[in-house]
Design an enzyme around this catalytic site. Sequence first.
Site, short mmCIF file in Angstrom:
data_model
loop_
_atom_site.label_atom_id
_atom_site.label_comp_id
_atom_site.label_asym_id
_atom_site.label_seq_id
_atom_site.Cartn_x
_atom_site.Cartn_y
_atom_site.Cartn_z
N CYS A 101 0.71 3.77 3.05
CA CYS A 101 1.34 3.16 4.07
C CYS A 101 2.68 3.38 4.04
CB CYS A 101 0.79 1.78 4.25
SG CYS A 101 -0.80 1.20 4.25
N CYS A 138 0.65 -1.27 -0.05
CA CYS A 138 0.00 0.00 -0.12
C CYS A 138 0.90 1.47 -0.16
CB CYS A 138 -0.84 -0.18 1.16
SG CYS A 138 -1.14 1.73 2.09
#
Lengths: 102, 303
Positions: A33, A30
């Site tokens: 993230c 991600c």
Amino acid sequence: MAIIHVTATNFAEIKASEKTVLLDFYADWCGPCRMVAPILEDIASEREDIIIGKINVDDEGSLAHQFGVVSIPTLVVMKNGEIVHQSAGARPKAQILKLLES
Amino acid sequence: MAHIYDMIILGGGPAGYSAALYAARAGFDTLVIEKMSAGGQMALTDIIDNYPGFDEGVDGFTLGMKMQAGAERFGAKSEYGEVLSVDLAGEVKTVKTDSGDYQTRTVVIATGANPRPLGLPDEATLIGRGLHYCAHCDGRFYKDKTVMVVGGGNSAVSDALYLSRIAKKVLLVHRRDTLRATRVYHEPLMKASNVEFLWNKTVSDVVMGDRIIGATLQDVKTGTSEQVLCDGIFVSIGRVPATECLNGQLPLDDYGYIIADETTRTAIPGVYAVGDVRTKALRQVVTAAADGAVAVHFAEEYL
């Protein structure tokens, strides 16, 4: 304070901490993230008074489900075992520090 | 006397770090101010297949880090902070951020664009409760569920295709009766058996339980509304250029983009607009990177 990898096994112990706990629900794939990760490392090295716990949602599906996580990163601030803040989305360092004051 | 940079670049996406590379390599004292992390919108992209030089594709986050490292190799500096305001008039320009104030002789605006929200009241509070702007980030939470994708352009259709491989069902809601997306996407989408099209509809509200459990759709032709149940909503209805920090100092077009031609020069001497925030025909990583180089070329003339 070092960053702790939180699992279903050690979660209860971390939740019971007297320090403020910042949980980061993330996944390796991600992008946002990965943007947040170095910011959390920064905060971890500067703040002895908090515990940062990273929870990999691919490995810890039940914890993610328990917190109702449907977007990552999701940041959760816990004090005395209670959730005082939970929100989704990457954010700059100054804003994360502000969440800790929730 | 405060330090005066030759060039300050607002934003660390491909346009910003390309400008930083060219500027630092030309010997300019260069600073990039980035609010979070290198890469910008690109860092949210799973795989980039249309940036030359990567024959197997590259993930956007890694490419952003490489662009930053490439610029820093020649001495460009990076600071992290949110730009609060700028003063672009005069020969020395000021940039105020939440981590300090900076002075510079030229400014390159590379602030990019953000996803366009649906425009619902309290929309921000729905993030993390079933409303999403990034299918590649959050799609995996909807395995075997029903999701709604809002939009009809390339990114909406690519999101719908991606989600159709994870979710049980994808509802594609579009305000027109045909897709705006490029042809290359049409056939795979029409072939995906679990994608249902809801034409001529817009989302007027969400249906809430503990979290989002559906949406109220309004038909743009008849004006009638209906509730449609779904587990999550992915919004992909375009982007909004990030120009709040300029406080109206530069002319914008009707869509909010900074008016500048292919030279990237804006209405103010020494101020350049690069990448997605500029008026341009094609917003891609490669055109953003090109803008950065062009801006430095004209800044060299100016300085």
